[in-house]
Design a protein around this motif. Structure first.
Motif, PDB file in Angstrom:
ATOM      1  N   GLN A  37      49.284 -22.526 -23.120  1.00 16.85           N
ATOM      2  CA  GLN A  37      49.935 -22.019 -24.151  1.00 16.85           C
ATOM      3  C   GLN A  37      50.852 -23.078 -24.703  1.00 16.85           C
ATOM      4  O   GLN A  37      51.069 -23.522 -25.974  1.00 16.85           O
ATOM      5  CB  GLN A  37      50.634 -20.877 -23.907  1.00 16.85           C
ATOM      6  CG  GLN A  37      51.258 -19.940 -25.093  1.00 16.85           C
ATOM      7  CD  GLN A  37      50.328 -20.044 -26.135  1.00 16.85           C
ATOM      8  OE1 GLN A  37      49.219 -19.404 -25.883  1.00 16.85           O
ATOM      9  NE2 GLN A  37      50.710 -20.330 -27.533  1.00 16.85           N
ATOM     10  N   LYS A  38      51.818 -23.773 -23.815  1.00 12.52           N
ATOM     11  CA  LYS A  38      53.003 -24.869 -24.250  1.00 12.52           C
ATOM     12  C   LYS A  38      52.213 -25.931 -24.935  1.00 12.52           C
ATOM     13  O   LYS A  38      52.598 -26.258 -25.668  1.00 12.52           O
ATOM     14  CB  LYS A  38      53.632 -25.163 -22.906  1.00 12.52           C
ATOM     15  CG  LYS A  38      54.723 -25.997 -23.248  1.00 12.52           C
ATOM     16  CD  LYS A  38      55.216 -26.711 -21.883  1.00 12.52           C
ATOM     17  CE  LYS A  38      54.480 -27.793 -21.500  1.00 12.52           C
ATOM     18  NZ  LYS A  38      54.998 -28.602 -20.316  1.00 12.52           N
ATOM     19  N   ASP A  39      51.146 -26.415 -24.320  1.00 14.51           N
ATOM     20  CA  ASP A  39      50.279 -27.636 -24.924  1.00 14.51           C
ATOM     21  C   ASP A  39      49.853 -27.172 -26.389  1.00 14.51           C
ATOM     22  O   ASP A  39      49.797 -27.950 -27.372  1.00 14.51           O
ATOM     23  CB  ASP A  39      49.384 -28.051 -24.144  1.00 14.51           C
ATOM     24  CG  ASP A  39      49.888 -28.779 -22.848  1.00 14.51           C
ATOM     25  OD1 ASP A  39      50.981 -29.106 -22.843  1.00 14.51           O
ATOM     26  OD2 ASP A  39      49.115 -28.633 -21.853  1.00 14.51           O
ATOM     27  N   VAL A  40      49.273 -25.935 -26.439  1.00 10.60           N
ATOM     28  CA  VAL A  40      48.867 -25.348 -27.831  1.00 10.60           C
ATOM     29  C   VAL A  40      49.639 -25.455 -28.801  1.00 10.60           C
ATOM     30  O   VAL A  40      49.688 -25.767 -30.034  1.00 10.60           O
ATOM     31  CB  VAL A  40      47.874 -24.085 -27.574  1.00 10.60           C
ATOM     32  CG1 VAL A  40      47.482 -23.692 -28.804  1.00 10.60           C
ATOM     33  CG2 VAL A  40      46.651 -24.387 -26.470  1.00 10.60           C
ATOM     34  N   THR A  41      50.964 -24.977 -28.306  1.00 10.95           N
ATOM     35  CA  THR A  41      51.918 -24.682 -29.316  1.00 10.95           C
ATOM     36  C   THR A  41      52.459 -26.236 -29.750  1.00 10.95           C
ATOM     37  O   THR A  41      52.715 -26.297 -31.195  1.00 10.95           O
ATOM     38  CB  THR A  41      53.117 -23.883 -28.578  1.00 10.95           C
ATOM     39  OG1 THR A  41      52.506 -22.708 -28.081  1.00 10.95           O
ATOM     40  CG2 THR A  41      54.281 -23.547 -29.471  1.00 10.95           C
ATOM     41  N   GLN A  42      52.617 -26.910 -28.947  1.00 12.64           N
ATOM     42  CA  GLN A  42      53.088 -28.393 -29.090  1.00 12.64           C
ATOM     43  C   GLN A  42      51.777 -28.874 -30.188  1.00 12.64           C
ATOM     44  O   GLN A  42      52.370 -29.718 -31.283  1.00 12.64           O
ATOM     45  CB  GLN A  42      53.172 -29.453 -28.002  1.00 12.64           C
ATOM     46  CG  GLN A  42      54.404 -29.036 -27.310  1.00 12.64           C
ATOM     47  CD  GLN A  42      54.602 -30.167 -25.965  1.00 12.64           C
ATOM     48  OE1 GLN A  42      53.465 -30.670 -25.476  1.00 12.64           O
ATOM     49  NE2 GLN A  42      55.853 -30.036 -25.323  1.00 12.64           N
ATOM     50  N   PHE A  43      50.695 -28.832 -29.984  1.00  8.15           N
ATOM     51  CA  PHE A  43      49.803 -29.390 -30.745  1.00  8.15           C
ATOM     52  C   PHE A  43      49.732 -28.831 -32.126  1.00  8.15           C
ATOM     53  O   PHE A  43      49.762 -29.414 -33.299  1.00  8.15           O
ATOM     54  CB  PHE A  43      48.378 -29.016 -30.122  1.00  8.15           C
ATOM     55  CG  PHE A  43      47.171 -29.462 -30.842  1.00  8.15           C
ATOM     56  CD1 PHE A  43      46.851 -30.886 -30.937  1.00  8.15           C
ATOM     57  CD2 PHE A  43      46.158 -28.782 -31.255  1.00  8.15           C
ATOM     58  CE1 PHE A  43      45.760 -31.401 -31.850  1.00  8.15           C
ATOM     59  CE2 PHE A  43      45.110 -29.180 -32.055  1.00  8.15           C
ATOM     60  CZ  PHE A  43      44.933 -30.765 -32.178  1.00  8.15           C
ATOM     61  N   ALA A  44      49.911 -27.556 -32.072  1.00  9.75           N
ATOM     62  CA  ALA A  44      50.092 -26.652 -33.619  1.00  9.75           C
ATOM     63  C   ALA A  44      51.345 -27.068 -34.197  1.00  9.75           C
ATOM     64  O   ALA A  44      51.216 -27.475 -35.499  1.00  9.75           O
ATOM     65  CB  ALA A  44      50.278 -25.298 -33.432  1.00  9.75           C
TER      66      ALA A  44
END
Length: 198
Positions: A37-44
């Protein structure tokens, strides 16, 4: 195959990117699904930041997150030479070779009557404004070696020559019809070294 609506929307979003077909888009969507989830949030956030925080340099028209880009702010750059390119990615390609130490001007396109892009639709006026600086002695035209790039180079050359500024064109060590973005450093270095007066 029936997929949940959020997955379908993500696949369709990836397919809007150049060179991404349905299979690659599906593979990317499932990769994102498996990310933390942390990586997806950073990507977004990175995607959003590109649209929100990046603008164009007020001097050279390259992309920047400040009013003047890092290259224009660098006091070590040679202000007597301006390399004119079509797109910001061309600046990256030339910078990779670490041989050019002048300034840049990004046109944000090329003259192309077929798609109704004329001289007023790209950043030629901004270039001419910069040439009022008497320190500029040479303009290197590094537009793509295709019909649009050649037409743009010739048009700009005709505007600059009466100003008494040397106008050169990068040598054609690059493949005709190709893009600067995909050229290797050695080819680009030879093209810059072998530039000729128009």
């Amino acid at each position: 195959m029936h997929l949940p609506e959020p997955m379908v929307r993500l696949i369709e979003s990836f397919m809007r990117l150049p060179g991404i077909g349905p299979k690659t888009a599906q593979r990317l969507a499932f990769f994102v699904f498996r990310m933390d989830q942390k990586d997806v949030t950073q990507f977004a956030k990175a995607l959003e930041s590109v649209k929100k925080d990046i603008t164009f340099c007020e001097e050279c028209q390259n992309i920047s997150d400040t009013p003047k880009c890092k290259i224009c702010q660098d006091p070590k750059r040679d202000v007597s030479v301006i390399c004119v390119v079509e797109q910001p990615r061309d600046v990256i390609a030339i910078e990779r070779m670490q041989e050019f130490h002048g300034k840049y001007h990004v046109l944000q396109g090329a003259i192309s009557p077929m798609v109704e892009i004329g001289p007023d639709d790209i950043k030629i006026k901004e270039l001419l404004h910069r040439l009022a600086d008497e320190r500029v002695q040479e303009v290197i035209l590094a537009t793509d070696p295709n019909i649009e790039g050649e037409a743009t180079a010739m048009y700009i050359s005709r505007l600059i020559k009466p100003l008494g500024i040397k106008v050169t064109r990068i040598a054609h060590g690059l493949p005709v019809g190709g893009d600067l973005e995909y050229a290797d450093e050695v080819t680009l270095a030879k093209a810059i070294e072998g530039r000729k007066t128009l």
